[in-house]
Design an enzyme around this catalytic site. Structure first.
Site, short mmCIF file in Angstrom:
data_model
loop_
_atom_site.label_atom_id
_atom_site.label_comp_id
_atom_site.label_asym_id
_atom_site.label_seq_id
_atom_site.Cartn_x
_atom_site.Cartn_y
_atom_site.Cartn_z
N HIS A 425 0.84 -1.20 0.00
CA HIS A 425 0.00 0.00 0.00
C HIS A 425 0.88 1.26 0.00
CE1 HIS A 425 -3.74 2.25 1.12
NE2 HIS A 425 -2.84 3.11 1.60
N GLU A 426 1.82 1.33 0.93
CA GLU A 426 2.67 2.51 1.02
C GLU A 426 3.62 2.60 -0.17
OE1 GLU A 426 1.92 4.70 3.05
OE2 GLU A 426 0.58 3.49 4.28
N ASP A 501 -7.69 7.71 2.61
CA ASP A 501 -7.24 8.18 1.30
C ASP A 501 -8.43 8.48 0.39
OD1 ASP A 501 -4.63 7.76 2.15
OD2 ASP A 501 -4.58 5.72 1.37
#
Length: 608
Positions: A425-426, A501
């Protein structure tokens, strides 16, 4: 020599009285587990008693239905005079089979006087509490209730001047006239000018509005009277207005003086904005403030400075010339201002040779003066925790991240599948940010939990921005959706980790369409302007300024922007899949990746 402590007889007496009160109440509750004397007498009159006995003021009766009744007698003589003839008569008739008098023939005066004793004790305790709350007697408390609680600078406190205020050059120039007038009023009155009645300092929290007000008082060398807007408002009607009058009376006595009202929005909100009508205590207080600032009272030599970060909710009558003649906007400092602020707060802090405050200022856009002060304080605390003598660059960088995102939570146990999901994800965020031409560079990528986040990708801008372009806002949406796109692309599944997000991306898209007029389909129209109404009473009468058809078109346009940005993020990650995998694997092994190491990994795994 310290004064010897005196024995607190009053406190001991109150403690003993409280214990007596509790014990008597407990004893009374224990004895009251029965029926009253009147109810017991009625049982005898109705011939429901089979037998009874009296032991130590307690009458225990066995009834004909085989149940038991208990009654406490305050005086045996009272019972004997009242019911003995009836008991003898029923015994002769056989209604009462037996009875025994093992009685204490004395009268229990404590029980008889108990209600009066409790009332006296409660009254004494209440009067003592009221006296303690007032710092004296009750009359003394009421006499000073309408006085303004002014916070003047303590004697010997370091005088604040404009030299102690950095990053606000234009603001200091605006306030310099106030200083000059307070120093030499004759110079301006000879020209027919009059001193501004009030100056309103407006700006985000932490930008130094209170510090500027203190600096004006320090430069002019006049009395500084400080009070908070919330100190005026009380539950008692008329107290706020009384405190306003008292504030200006005290200010005129100290003339020339500066009155500083912090958070004036607590008392200066628009009148008639509530649901319960306009005649309330807060509005009476505001009316008195309006009169004092521009009424029949002449407050020569008194300047009112006020601070707020919600100028939009203030009453228009408070903002007109003659009351607050000027509004000085105290905004976020630019890179030069941040460097000057850091130098002021670093005066008493030992910095290592590798620390460059200009670079720190460059990497902290959007920080207020309070944020920068907190940054250096956090760096000093980290240095002390590590038993080091100087604050170095690495510690300052760590303090910046701590202020932005919160402290690391390395002790948190994270399952392996969650670590893998967080890493991809990051990594997705970081790869998309690096591939976008208008996005800020990546500063750090980590999967160590901070605050409520399982991981974080931090980008720091290289320059201050006053405005945001359409392409920059679209790039922000693409980067926000990069984490969700990486989850779906690599793991074939999605998680709730992208919820924040998605919320931020949707908010940007909604503002682009409804506020900034950046949609070709909807047009250059601001539909949501003024929709953030803070007063329920005002907003309830308003209708939505656009039709249902327009609302549907706006929703479709927002959805289209999000879908296009998501497809763009997915395409970037597909093209840079090798770099995505390399960054994710590095995070799984080392947990944290700084900007330089990330740039090296990206360059190694991206085809030329």
């Amino acid at each position: 020599m310290a004064e010897p402590r005196r024995f607190n007889f009053r406190g001991i007496l109150l403690l003993v009285m409280g214990l007596i009160l509790l014990l008597t109440l407990a004893g009374n509750m224990r004895r009251s587990n029965g029926i009253t004397y009147g109810e017991m007498r009625e049982l005898f009159v109705q011939e429901k008693v089979e037998s009874f006995s009296i032991v130590e003021h307690t009458l225990t009766a066995t009834l004909k239905d085989e149940s038991t009744a208990v009654c406490y007698l305050y005086s045996f003589d009272l019972f004997y005079d009242d019911l003995n003839d009836l008991v003898v008569e029923q015994y002769d008739k056989g209604t009462i089979s037996s009875y025994n008098y093992y009685a204490d023939h004395s009268t229990n005066w404590l029980q008889l006087l108990l209600p009066y004793v409790l009332a006296v004790l409660a009254f004494i305790l209440l009067m003592n509490l009221m006296g303690r709350m007032g710092g004296g007697g009750v009359n003394d408390k009421m006499a000073h209730f309408g006085e303004a609680r002014i916070g003047a600078l303590p004697e010997g406190n370091k005088k604040v001047t404009f030299r102690d205020v950095a990053g606000a050059d234009e603001e200091k120039e605006e306030l310099q006239e106030i200083v000059e007038f307070l120093r030499d009023p004759d110079k301006y009155t000879a020209l027919g000018a009059h001193i501004p009645k009030g100056v309103l300092l407006v700006g985000p929290p932490g930008t130094g509005k209170t510090l500027l007000a203190r600096a004006v008082a320090g430069e002019a060398d006049v009395k500084f009277l400080s009070i908070s807007g919330s100190d005026f408002v009380e539950m008692y009607v008329g107290v706020g207005a009384s405190r306003v009058r008292d504030l200006f009376i005290q200010a005129k006595k100290e003339s020339p003086a500066i009155v500083f009202i912090d958070e004036i929005d607590a008392v200066g909100r628009q009148r008639g904005s509530g649901l319960g009508g306009g005649h309330d205590e807060r509005e009476q207080t505001l009316n008195q403030l309006l009169v004092e600032m521009d009424g029949f009272s002449a407050n020569e030599g008194v300047v009112v400075l006020a601070a707020t970060n919600r100028v939009d909710i203030l009453d228009p009558a408070l903002l007109r010339p003659g009351r607050f003649d000027r509004q000085v906007y105290v905004g976020l400092p630019d890179i030069k201002g941040r460097e000057e602020i850091l130098k002021i707060h670093a005066r008493n802090k030992p910095l290592a040779e590798d620390v460059d405050l200009k670079q720190v200022a460059k990497g902290t856009p959007g920080f207020t003066g309070a944020d920068l002060e907190n940054l250096l304080n956090e760096a000093a605390l980290l240095t002390g925790r590590r038993d080091e003598q100087f604050i170095n660059k690495a510690t300052l960088d760590e303090a910046v991240i701590k202020v932005i995102a919160g402290p690391e939570k390395r002790s948190r146990v994270v399952p392996q599948h969650e670590r893998k999901l967080t890493a991809y994800h990051e990594a997705g965020h970081a790869i998309v940010m690096r591939s976008l031409p208008d996005h800020d560079p990546v500063h750090q990528v980590t999967i160590v939990p901070r605050g409520g986040a399982g991981g974080m990708t931090i980008s720091l801008p290289e320059e201050d921005r006053s405005y945001l372009s359409r392409s920059h806002m679209l790039d922000n949406i693409v980067s926000l959706l990069g984490g969700r796109a990486a989850e779906a692309l690599v793991l074939g599944d999605i998680s709730t980790g992208a919820s924040n997000d998605i919320q931020r991306a949707t908010s940007i898209a909604r503002k682009m369409v409804g506020t900034y007029g950046m949609s070709d389909k909807i047009g250059t129209v601001a539909f949501d302007a003024g929709s953030d109404e803070v007063f329920i009473g005002k907003s309830m009468g308003h209708t939505r300024p656009y039709s249902e058809k327009t609302a549907a078109e706006m929703d479709e346009e927002i959805r289209a922007i999000i879908d296009q940005c998501y497809d763009r993020a997915r395409a970037i990650l597909t093209e840079h899949s090798a770099a995505l995998e390399a960054v994710a694997q590095h995070l799984l092994q080392h947990e944290t990746l700084d900007g330089a190491a990330f740039e090296a990994l990206y360059s190694e795994n991206t085809p030329a």
